[in-house]
Design an enzyme around this catalytic site. Structure first.
Site, PDB file in Angstrom:
ATOM      1  N   ASP A  25      -8.800  -8.267 -27.686  1.00 30.67           N
ATOM      2  CA  ASP A  25      -9.429  -7.087 -27.104  1.00 30.67           C
ATOM      3  C   ASP A  25      -9.147  -7.111 -25.589  1.00 30.67           C
ATOM      4  O   ASP A  25      -8.747  -8.140 -25.034  1.00 30.67           O
ATOM      5  CB  ASP A  25     -10.935  -7.150 -27.406  1.00 30.67           C
ATOM      6  CG  ASP A  25     -11.724  -6.101 -26.653  1.00 30.67           C
ATOM      7  OD1 ASP A  25     -11.311  -4.925 -26.666  1.00 30.67           O
ATOM      8  OD2 ASP A  25     -12.755  -6.456 -26.041  1.00 30.67           O
ATOM      9  N   ASP A  27     -11.121  -4.899 -22.602  1.00 34.61           N
ATOM     10  CA  ASP A  27     -12.318  -4.867 -21.747  1.00 34.61           C
ATOM     11  C   ASP A  27     -13.369  -5.869 -22.228  1.00 34.61           C
ATOM     12  O   ASP A  27     -13.747  -5.862 -23.396  1.00 34.61           O
ATOM     13  CB  ASP A  27     -12.934  -3.461 -21.745  1.00 34.61           C
ATOM     14  CG  ASP A  27     -12.052  -2.448 -21.052  1.00 34.61           C
ATOM     15  OD1 ASP A  27     -12.167  -2.310 -19.834  1.00 34.61           O
ATOM     16  OD2 ASP A  27     -11.220  -1.810 -21.743  1.00 34.61           O
ATOM     17  N   ASP A 199     -15.530  -8.702 -27.650  1.00 29.05           N
ATOM     18  CA  ASP A 199     -16.861  -8.865 -27.040  1.00 29.05           C
ATOM     19  C   ASP A 199     -17.887  -7.837 -27.499  1.00 29.05           C
ATOM     20  O   ASP A 199     -19.052  -7.929 -27.137  1.00 29.05           O
ATOM     21  CB  ASP A 199     -16.738  -8.746 -25.513  1.00 29.05           C
ATOM     22  CG  ASP A 199     -16.413  -7.319 -25.088  1.00 29.05           C
ATOM     23  OD1 ASP A 199     -15.395  -6.787 -25.566  1.00 29.05           O
ATOM     24  OD2 ASP A 199     -17.182  -6.725 -24.313  1.00 29.05           O
TER      25      ASP A 199
HETATM   26 MG   LIG Z   1     -14.170  -5.125 -25.362  1.00 24.24          MG
END
Ligand SMILES: [Mg+2]
Length: 245
Positions: A25, A27, A199
């Site tokens: 991923d 961000d 996240d």
């Molecule tokens: Mg992310």
């Protein structure tokens, strides 16, 4: 420890470049979360590090983000490897596209934009949808949730994607775990154990998916997760990937 529940508190083992494929991923995983999505700070040399990482993995590396593909490509200028954008709906260099823009996308984007303007919130247009951010005004979260739920119910082909301090409408069929399933059939990824790092709520299905395919998920940051392992922040991810220096 014996438990049937996913144990997502421990640090992951070192990456096995000979046997693993890596899905990252962007961000909150490779870069820190910024107050506004356009204010993200990309560490110098990230694209170069990713290129080296891709070489070490013989091409079995993909960046898998909720961002639009052109935006992701701009942040990672200099990295020419596989990019997957819009929560798995679009992939650079892959044809046909993983998902299509639903009909009525113009009306959906106009409705999101008008709502955000009325509420004094940030609207982020996306290639295949749009997001309303409420990081500046957390109290507006419930109103945003109610609005996108109503809009999604009236907009066939779209689904709500909750994110960190944002709600987004995306193509109903788009998800990172579906994209990863498609990518796994590519020659560079075949026969390797998938490792996915993410996240956010949008990453959970893919974090779980990796564990069912002989690999594992790594949750970045706090919060419940189906991932087997955890790293505390993007700096720890960089260290784990050997990106320091
Ligand atoms: Mg992310």
């Amino acid at each position: 420890m014996t438990s049937d529940r996913p144990f997502s508190a421990s640090a992951p083992p070192a990456p096995d470049f000979a046997r693993a494929s890596l899905f990252l991923d962007f961000d909150g995983t490779l870069v820190g979360i910024a107050p506004r999505p356009d204010a993200v700070v990309v560490p110098p040399g990230l694209a170069t590090h990713l290129r080296r990482l891709s070489d070490a993995l013989e091409g079995a590396l993909a960046i898998v983000s909720g961002r639009s593909l052109p935006e992701l490509a701009r942040f990672l200028d200099g990295f020419d490897g596989l990019l997957v954008g819009s929560h798995g709906a679009e992939a650079r260099g892959m044809a046909p596209p993983l998902a299509h823009a639903p009909e009525g996308i113009g009306a959906v984007q106009a409705a999101l934009s008008a709502f955000a303007a009325r509420e004094g919130l940030l609207y982020e247009p996306k290639t295949l949808g749009g997001a309303v951010h409420f990081r500046d005004r957390p109290a507006a979260g419930a109103a945003v949730a109610a609005f996108v739920d109503t809009l999604a119910a009236a907009s066939p082909g779209f689904a709500v994607q909750p994110a960190k301090m944002a709600f987004e409408l995306k193509p109903a069929g788009a998800s990172k775990d579906r994209a990863l399933t498609a990518l796994s059939a590519l020659p560079a990824f075949a026969g390797r154990a998938p490792v996915f790092l993410g996240d956010d709520a949008t990453d959970e299905p893919a974090l779980a998916w990796a564990g069912t395919q002989g690999g594992f998920g790594i949750k970045v940051g706090p919060g419940d997760s189906a991932a087997r392992y955890r790293l505390p922040d993007p700096q720890a991810v960089a260290r784990w990937l050997g990106m320091e220096g």
